[in-house]
Scaffold this motif. Structure first.
Motif, PDB file in Angstrom:
ATOM      1  N   GLU A 292      45.440  49.721 -11.530  1.00 51.77           N
ATOM      2  CA  GLU A 292      46.454  49.454 -12.180  1.00 51.77           C
ATOM      3  C   GLU A 292      46.001  49.044 -13.680  1.00 51.77           C
ATOM      4  OE1 GLU A 292      48.694  46.218 -10.298  1.00 51.77           O
ATOM      5  OE2 GLU A 292      49.434  47.365  -8.989  1.00 51.77           O
ATOM      6  N   GLN A 293      45.038  48.182 -13.944  1.00 48.48           N
ATOM      7  CA  GLN A 293      44.865  47.881 -15.234  1.00 48.48           C
ATOM      8  C   GLN A 293      44.350  49.210 -16.062  1.00 48.48           C
ATOM      9  OE1 GLN A 293      44.465  44.658 -16.658  1.00 48.48           O
ATOM     10  NE2 GLN A 293      44.514  45.620 -18.577  1.00 48.48           N
ATOM     11  N   ALA A 294      43.523  50.264 -15.354  1.00 53.31           N
ATOM     12  CA  ALA A 294      43.222  51.542 -15.955  1.00 53.31           C
ATOM     13  C   ALA A 294      44.453  52.464 -16.369  1.00 53.31           C
ATOM     14  CB  ALA A 294      42.150  52.180 -15.040  1.00 53.31           C
ATOM     15  N   MET A 295      45.392  52.142 -15.340  1.00 55.98           N
ATOM     16  CA  MET A 295      46.484  53.084 -15.528  1.00 55.98           C
ATOM     17  C   MET A 295      47.471  52.734 -16.726  1.00 55.98           C
ATOM     18  SD  MET A 295      47.886  54.532 -11.627  1.00 55.98           S
ATOM     19  CE  MET A 295      47.475  52.967 -10.974  1.00 55.98           C
ATOM     20  N   TRP A 296      47.458  51.488 -16.968  1.00 54.00           N
ATOM     21  CA  TRP A 296      48.098  50.753 -18.418  1.00 54.00           C
ATOM     22  C   TRP A 296      47.315  51.124 -19.645  1.00 54.00           C
ATOM     23  CZ3 TRP A 296      52.646  49.019 -19.501  1.00 54.00           C
ATOM     24  CH2 TRP A 296      53.503  48.606 -18.290  1.00 54.00           C
ATOM     25  N   ASP A 297      46.035  50.871 -19.309  1.00 53.21           N
ATOM     26  CA  ASP A 297      45.124  51.044 -20.754  1.00 53.21           C
ATOM     27  C   ASP A 297      44.468  52.280 -21.116  1.00 53.21           C
ATOM     28  OD1 ASP A 297      45.445  48.061 -20.514  1.00 53.21           O
ATOM     29  OD2 ASP A 297      43.231  47.724 -19.934  1.00 53.21           O
ATOM     30  N   THR A 298      44.243  53.110 -19.973  1.00 51.96           N
ATOM     31  CA  THR A 298      43.952  54.417 -20.448  1.00 51.96           C
ATOM     32  C   THR A 298      44.252  55.275 -19.254  1.00 51.96           C
ATOM     33  OG1 THR A 298      41.686  53.838 -19.010  1.00 51.96           O
ATOM     34  CG2 THR A 298      41.380  53.915 -21.268  1.00 51.96           C
ATOM     35  N   VAL A 335      50.981  50.722 -24.461  1.00 50.00           N
ATOM     36  CA  VAL A 335      50.501  49.676 -25.225  1.00 50.00           C
ATOM     37  C   VAL A 335      51.764  49.386 -26.350  1.00 50.00           C
ATOM     38  CG1 VAL A 335      48.235  50.041 -25.003  1.00 50.00           C
ATOM     39  CG2 VAL A 335      49.140  50.991 -26.846  1.00 50.00           C
ATOM     40  N   ASP A 336      52.886  49.933 -26.207  1.00 53.00           N
ATOM     41  CA  ASP A 336      54.022  49.704 -27.126  1.00 53.00           C
ATOM     42  C   ASP A 336      54.207  48.105 -27.086  1.00 53.00           C
ATOM     43  OD1 ASP A 336      56.359  49.207 -28.397  1.00 53.00           O
ATOM     44  OD2 ASP A 336      57.600  50.954 -27.101  1.00 53.00           O
ATOM     45  N   ASN A 350      51.883  44.786 -11.841  1.00 54.30           N
ATOM     46  CA  ASN A 350      52.892  45.783 -12.517  1.00 54.30           C
ATOM     47  C   ASN A 350      52.646  47.070 -12.428  1.00 54.30           C
ATOM     48  OD1 ASN A 350      54.735  46.675 -14.421  1.00 54.30           O
ATOM     49  ND2 ASN A 350      54.370  44.915 -15.978  1.00 54.30           N
ATOM     50  N   GLN A 351      53.592  47.899 -11.839  1.00 52.03           N
ATOM     51  CA  GLN A 351      53.378  49.522 -11.515  1.00 52.03           C
ATOM     52  C   GLN A 351      54.375  50.171 -12.597  1.00 52.03           C
ATOM     53  OE1 GLN A 351      53.572  50.348  -7.406  1.00 52.03           O
ATOM     54  NE2 GLN A 351      52.027  49.011  -6.945  1.00 52.03           N
ATOM     55  N   SER A 352      54.811  49.581 -13.622  1.00 43.56           N
ATOM     56  CA  SER A 352      55.875  50.328 -14.513  1.00 43.56           C
ATOM     57  C   SER A 352      55.237  50.956 -15.609  1.00 43.56           C
ATOM     58  CB  SER A 352      56.928  49.247 -14.868  1.00 43.56           C
ATOM     59  OG  SER A 352      56.278  48.179 -15.679  1.00 43.56           O
ATOM     60  N   HIS A 353      53.999  51.209 -15.515  1.00 42.02           N
ATOM     61  CA  HIS A 353      53.293  52.026 -16.550  1.00 42.02           C
ATOM     62  C   HIS A 353      53.899  53.592 -16.617  1.00 42.02           C
ATOM     63  CE1 HIS A 353      51.352  54.001 -13.167  1.00 42.02           C
ATOM     64  NE2 HIS A 353      50.844  52.466 -12.819  1.00 42.02           N
ATOM     65  N   LEU A 354      53.408  54.121 -17.598  1.00 36.29           N
ATOM     66  CA  LEU A 354      53.756  55.456 -17.508  1.00 36.29           C
ATOM     67  C   LEU A 354      52.727  56.455 -17.202  1.00 36.29           C
ATOM     68  CD1 LEU A 354      55.197  55.512 -21.078  1.00 36.29           C
ATOM     69  CD2 LEU A 354      56.454  55.403 -19.200  1.00 36.29           C
ATOM     70  N   ALA A 355      51.702  56.212 -16.524  1.00 34.75           N
ATOM     71  CA  ALA A 355      50.455  57.006 -16.430  1.00 34.75           C
ATOM     72  C   ALA A 355      50.676  58.111 -15.403  1.00 34.75           C
ATOM     73  CB  ALA A 355      49.412  55.880 -15.570  1.00 34.75           C
TER      74      ALA A 355
END
Length: 416
Positions: A292-298, A335-336, A350-355
């Protein structure tokens, strides 16, 4: 057909905004390969949540930087179509047939290139095929190939986990899912990377992939098996050979590149944080939290191609014209500052990322990719005792193209 033929290029610009080409930021080119984050930050300051940019070959587009604007585009296919046949610069002959963007943006008879009922018909076949594939031992295949790859360097005491592990493991699993011989894995991995990298070789490697997959589909049409290719051929939706091959290409390129890239980023997070590493080894930390952290950051795709405005509209304070190309900045959206004012705060749970995109075209194979990563990390940590990064974390580097940023290497040491 494998892709929509393009018209001969005509003179003229085709820029979506009233600026000269020299005023626009190029997302691909000398000096941009390692500073995509800086480019996104500057564009956000200059233009807001949507910015005019030039893609490779000076092709104009709108880059969507804002999270909410990205969701608006992704969730509204009637307003922002995925059908590249509506792309004005293509319709008016400004995109060359040899453009390296075509493997990523050109129209094909697959579910990603279409909306509405055509999309639902094809997406249903893909979903059913992937569901069947995921029930036939994805984790077993991943475990087998992970152990095989690790065995090739386990007695050495050091390795580059990118070139020796993450770049090949997902493709080897995908060969089993699609019904290809494992021997094709390395060649297909190389070609898939180069299709996303762009440049003059992108079309050549796209052609290589299509040739291999066409031969596969033809063979499976007379010798079916328990694989994704055979499932597509036999599906009640009645896909023709071109549709089958196009979806094999879609699953292969998208599934491989996103999984291999995300796996490398997950391992980077683990190996540059001793607390994460010890937590995973001891079982106190779940690999899902690291993913999850990676999908948000990179996210594995930094920029998602592409959408086309179905009519004149306003987006992020800009006037977007009918037929304009939009590309979605997934990294930038994640990262908006409006939705993530402090990027250092944990996003666990939190799985609401755009990955994996969003809306009707959200990635259908994300569960398969995550299963491969879970196995890959677990097997690696338990096979290699004392696994540690062999260089300072700040020496790790990445190279960006239009669509992604890939970790260059991940050198490690371990006990023999």
């Amino acid at each position: 057909m494998t892709e929509q033929p393009l018209n001969d290029p005509a003179a003229g610009g085709g820029c979506p905004v009233a600026h000269g080409a020299g005023d626009l930021t190029r997302l691909f080119g000398p000096g941009t390969e390692s500073d995509q984050a800086g480019i996104y930050e500057r564009l956000r300051k200059e233009h807001g949540s949507v910015a005019p940019v030039l893609l490779e070959g000076d092709v104009p587009a709108w880059l969507v930087l804002g999270y909410r604007d990205a969701r608006r585009v992704l969730d509204n296919p009637r307003q922002f179509s995925r059908d590249a046949r509506t792309w004005r610069d293509w319709q008016e002959g400004r995109i060359e047939e040899t453009s390296p963007l075509i493997p990523m943006l050109g129209w094909r008879p697959d579910c990603v290139s279409q909306d509405g009922e055509a999309h639902r018909r094809l997406r249903g076949a893909v979903n059913d095929g992937l569901l069947a594939a995921s029930s036939r031992g994805v984790k077993r295949h991943a475990t087998f190939f992970a152990n095989q790859l690790i065995g090739s360097f386990a007695d050495v005491g050091r390795a580059d986990l990118v070139s020796e592990y993450t770049e090949y493991l997902p493709m080897l699993v995908l060969t089993r899912i699609l019904g290809l011989p494992a021997a094709e894995g390395r060649r297909l991995a190389e070609s898939s990377i180069l299709v996303l990298k762009g440049g003059e070789d992108a079309l050549v490697h796209n052609g290589r992939i299509m040739e291999i997959l066409t031969e596969l589909a033809e063979r499976k049409s007379v010798e079916p098996g328990s694989d994704f290719t055979s499932a597509l051929l036999a599906h009640p939706a009645g896909l023709d050979l071109d549709e089958v091959v196009s979806h094999l290409r879609l699953v292969l390129i998208a599934g491989y590149n996103t999984t291999s890239n995300l796996l490398a980023r997950v391992l980077q997070l683990v190996l540059t944080d001793t607390a994460r590493l010890s937590g995973l080894v001891s079982g106190q930390l779940n690999i899902t939290a690291v993913m999850e952290q990676a999908m948000w950051d990179t996210p594995p795709l930094a920029v998602l191609p592409g959408r086309f405005a179905a009519s004149d509209t306003e987006l992020g304070g800009h006037q977007v014209q009918e037929g304009d190309l939009l590309v979605l900045g997934l990294t930038a959206g994640n990262v908006d500052p409006e939705i993530r004012p402090d990027p250092t705060v944990s996003v666990q749970g939190n799985q609401s990322h755009l990955a994996f995109s969003a809306g009707p075209h959200e990635c259908p194979g994300q569960n398969i990719g995550q299963s491969i990563i879970e196995v890959a990390v677990d097997v690696l940590l338990h096979r290699l005792v004392g696994l540690r990064l062999a260089v300072p974390a700040e020496e790790l580097s990445s190279t960006a193209s239009t669509w992604e940023s890939r970790l260059d290497s991940l050198p490690v040491e371990f006990a023999i």
